[in-house]
Design a protein around this motif. Structure first.
Motif, mmCIF file in Angstrom:
data_model
loop_
_atom_site.group_PDB
_atom_site.id
_atom_site.type_symbol
_atom_site.label_atom_id
_atom_site.label_comp_id
_atom_site.label_asym_id
_atom_site.label_seq_id
_atom_site.Cartn_x
_atom_site.Cartn_y
_atom_site.Cartn_z
ATOM 1 N N ALA A 291 42.745 21.023 -62.502
ATOM 2 C CA ALA A 291 43.081 19.645 -62.097
ATOM 3 C C ALA A 291 44.384 19.641 -61.298
ATOM 4 N N THR A 292 45.364 20.414 -61.738
ATOM 5 C CA THR A 292 46.643 20.472 -61.012
ATOM 6 C C THR A 292 46.430 21.022 -59.604
ATOM 7 N N ARG A 293 45.602 22.069 -59.478
ATOM 8 C CA ARG A 293 45.345 22.640 -58.142
ATOM 9 C C ARG A 293 44.650 21.627 -57.237
ATOM 10 N N ILE A 294 43.709 20.885 -57.800
ATOM 11 C CA ILE A 294 42.995 19.888 -56.978
ATOM 12 C C ILE A 294 43.963 18.783 -56.543
ATOM 13 N N ARG A 295 44.818 18.340 -57.469
ATOM 14 C CA ARG A 295 45.764 17.266 -57.119
ATOM 15 C C ARG A 295 46.747 17.742 -56.047
ATOM 16 N N GLN A 296 47.202 18.985 -56.193
ATOM 17 C CA GLN A 296 48.129 19.522 -55.165
ATOM 18 C C GLN A 296 47.424 19.622 -53.815
ATOM 19 N N THR A 297 46.148 20.021 -53.851
ATOM 20 C CA THR A 297 45.393 20.152 -52.603
ATOM 21 C C THR A 297 45.171 18.769 -51.973
ATOM 22 N N ALA A 298 45.014 17.748 -52.828
ATOM 23 C CA ALA A 298 44.829 16.386 -52.307
ATOM 24 C C ALA A 298 46.063 15.971 -51.498
ATOM 25 N N VAL A 299 47.244 16.256 -52.024
ATOM 26 C CA VAL A 299 48.482 15.888 -51.317
ATOM 27 C C VAL A 299 48.626 16.728 -50.040
ATOM 28 N N LYS A 300 48.304 18.012 -50.150
ATOM 29 C CA LYS A 300 48.407 18.895 -48.980
ATOM 30 C C LYS A 300 47.447 18.424 -47.866
ATOM 31 N N GLY A 301 46.231 18.064 -48.253
ATOM 32 C CA GLY A 301 45.235 17.598 -47.282
ATOM 33 C C GLY A 301 45.674 16.279 -46.656
ATOM 34 N N TYR A 302 46.224 15.406 -47.459
ATOM 35 C CA TYR A 302 46.714 14.093 -47.013
ATOM 36 C C TYR A 302 47.768 14.293 -45.929
ATOM 37 N N LEU A 303 48.693 15.208 -46.181
ATOM 38 C CA LEU A 303 49.750 15.447 -45.196
ATOM 39 C C LEU A 303 49.204 16.169 -43.963
ATOM 40 N N ALA A 304 48.249 17.087 -44.181
ATOM 41 C CA ALA A 304 47.668 17.828 -43.044
ATOM 42 C C ALA A 304 46.949 16.873 -42.093
ATOM 43 N N LEU A 305 46.394 15.773 -42.635
ATOM 44 C CA LEU A 305 45.680 14.810 -41.776
ATOM 45 C C LEU A 305 46.589 13.654 -41.342
ATOM 46 N N CYS A 306 47.903 13.832 -41.493
ATOM 47 C CA CYS A 306 48.889 12.825 -41.038
ATOM 48 C C CYS A 306 48.665 11.472 -41.708
ATOM 49 N N CYS A 307 48.252 11.469 -42.974
ATOM 50 C CA CYS A 307 48.049 10.188 -43.658
ATOM 51 C C CYS A 307 49.383 9.624 -44.134
ATOM 52 N N SER A 308 49.423 8.322 -44.336
ATOM 53 C CA SER A 308 50.560 7.668 -44.979
ATOM 54 C C SER A 308 49.997 6.448 -45.676
ATOM 55 N N SER A 309 50.827 5.775 -46.480
ATOM 56 C CA SER A 309 50.393 4.590 -47.219
ATOM 57 C C SER A 309 49.465 4.990 -48.380
ATOM 58 N N MET A 310 48.200 5.181 -48.102
ATOM 59 C CA MET A 310 47.277 5.552 -49.187
ATOM 60 C C MET A 310 46.048 6.251 -48.622
ATOM 61 N N ALA A 311 45.368 6.959 -49.501
ATOM 62 C CA ALA A 311 44.032 7.487 -49.178
ATOM 63 C C ALA A 311 43.389 7.976 -50.465
ATOM 64 N N ARG A 312 42.076 7.907 -50.483
ATOM 65 C CA ARG A 312 41.337 8.531 -51.595
ATOM 66 C C ARG A 312 40.803 9.856 -51.070
ATOM 67 N N VAL A 313 41.143 10.926 -51.781
ATOM 68 C CA VAL A 313 40.755 12.253 -51.321
ATOM 69 C C VAL A 313 39.611 12.738 -52.208
ATOM 70 N N ASP A 314 38.465 13.046 -51.580
ATOM 71 C CA ASP A 314 37.250 13.371 -52.334
ATOM 72 C C ASP A 314 36.923 14.864 -52.257
#
Ligand SMILES: Nc1ncnc2c1ncn2[C@@H]1O[C@H](COP(=O)(O)OP(=O)(O)O)[C@@H](O)[C@H]1O
Ligand SMILES: [Mg+2]
Length: 378
Positions: A291-314
């Protein structure tokens, strides 16, 4: 330029945009009903602005929450006196004009787009709001555009070292010219079963699972009804895990949730039309380390796609190998009170109306930062 906007001591004028020229129009009416109900009326003055299926804007005098045959409760959208946006009248407010003779102007300090899909979540609306210099909730132009584009998102995620499901993307011309070769080459490369999807869409609109070569052409033609490119992906026998990410430059990840569809996959019907179509499990039953690895990957993916504010990462979690893949990022996720994004934050300790406050704060913070950028050489 006006400085009132984003000053927390003022009652902020929030413009809630909903509806939209998108296959997810109805989903948005439903999300908007929840957002309008939960926004704190002592802090915000709310204006509901409905966008119809043709893209016309209508300021709602008295928005009502009404029953809907598929979505339970939705926000009404009355088409009375079209309004238009004047993005030349800039100054930290979005100005909207009634196009009737002698019609009035209306201004909002912050826009909360409760919209999903094409022309809503793909950077186009965000570009208009940037030109108007008004703060808005949700990813900005780049984050929205790449989050919506399953092909570009995959390429950026791969570059960031994040695992994605193997796929091939084709455009209409390539498909028209070489249907037979394409079908054979893709099946040789990826095997069966496969998923065929429009590159830019959402809510499983245009998505088909195929198990036999004879279904291939029909599914690709179907996907091309919703976009000019189609993405064909190896089907993974997987659990579907979702993570809510919130923040601008230092985002936080929620606990994980799992969607357990009762249909062959998490189709449009399973999402919205069949009340028993899927079950959500929060938190997902996943051991802590993974779960920790998935959550870290969610944040990494969010930043890699230049997201801000919010996103749901699936994510897809392969049932056989235990490997996970980042499937997609939704920059304006479903926002009904029972939607996964707000539910995940609630389970992490941030209730629905506090989440809305936080999103408005983040919109203001990003706007202040953008406004501080030099636009002149000296
Ligand atoms: N490669 C795949 N393997 C297994 N299931 C998939 C795959 N691609 C899509 N699906 C199923 O289809 C659903 C919709 O696909 P998704 O890529 O999330 O598109 P959308 O943006 O429309 O939600 C997923 O939630 C999942 O149930
Ligand atoms: Mg999806």
């Amino acid at each position: 330029m006006r400085q009132k906007s984003c000053n927390v001591n003022d009652k902020l004028k929030i413009g809630v945009l909903y509806g939209g020229r998108s296959g997810e129009h109805d989903v948005s009416l439903c999300s908007a009903a929840s957002v309008i109900s939960a926004l704190n009326k002592s802090k915000y003055e709310i204006t509901a602005i409905g966008i119809d299926r043709d893209g016309r804007w209508y300021v709602q005098d008295k928005p009502q929450i009404i029953p809907h045959k598929d979505f339970g409760r939705v926000l009404s959208l009355k088409k009375r006196g079209a309004w238009f946006v004047n993005h030349f009248e800039q100054g930290n407010q979005l100005r909207i004009f009634n196009n009737k003779k002698g019609g009035k102007a209306l201004a909002v300090d912050i826009v909360f787009p409760v919209l999903h899909g094409t022309f809503c979540e793909d950077g186009t609306l965000q570009g208009l709001l940037e030109l108007a210099m008004v703060p808005y909730v949700g990813a900005d132009v780049a984050g929205s555009a790449v989050g919506m584009d399953k092909d570009i998102a995959k390429r950026l995620l791969t570059e960031a070292g994040i695992p994605v499901v193997p796929s091939v993307t084709i455009n209409r011309q390539q498909w028209r010219d070489k249907k037979k070769d394409i079908s054979k080459n893709i099946i040789d490369k990826l095997g069966l079963p496969l998923f065929v999807k429009p590159v830019c869409a959402g809510s499983s609109v245009g998505v088909k699972k195929i198990k036999e070569i004879k279904e291939f052409a029909k599914s690709v033609d179907f996907a091309f009804q919703y976009d000019t490119r189609a993405i064909i992906e190896k089907a993974v026998d997987c659990r579907e895990i979702e993570c809510a990410v919130l923040g601008n430059e230092a985002p936080a990840a929620s606990v994980l949730g799992e969607i357990i569809p009762r249909h062959e996959f998490y189709s449009y019907d399973a999402k919205y039309l069949d009340p028993q179509g899927a079950r959500a499990q929060i938190p997902a039953a996943i051991e802590d380390k993974l779960a920790t690895r998935i959550r870290q990957t969610a944040v990494k993916g969010y930043l890699a796609l230049c997201c801000s504010s919010m996103a749901r990462v699936d994510f897809f979690l392969d049932k056989k190998t235990g490997k996970f893949y980042l499937n997609e990022i939704n920059t304006l996720p479903g926002f009904t009170s029972i939607s996964m994004y707000p539910k995940l934050w609630e389970a992490t300790g941030l209730p629905y109306s506090k989440l809305l406050d936080k999103l408005i704060e983040l919109a203001c913070a990003r706007h202040r930062q953008k406004m501080s950028i030099k636009t002149e050489r000296i």
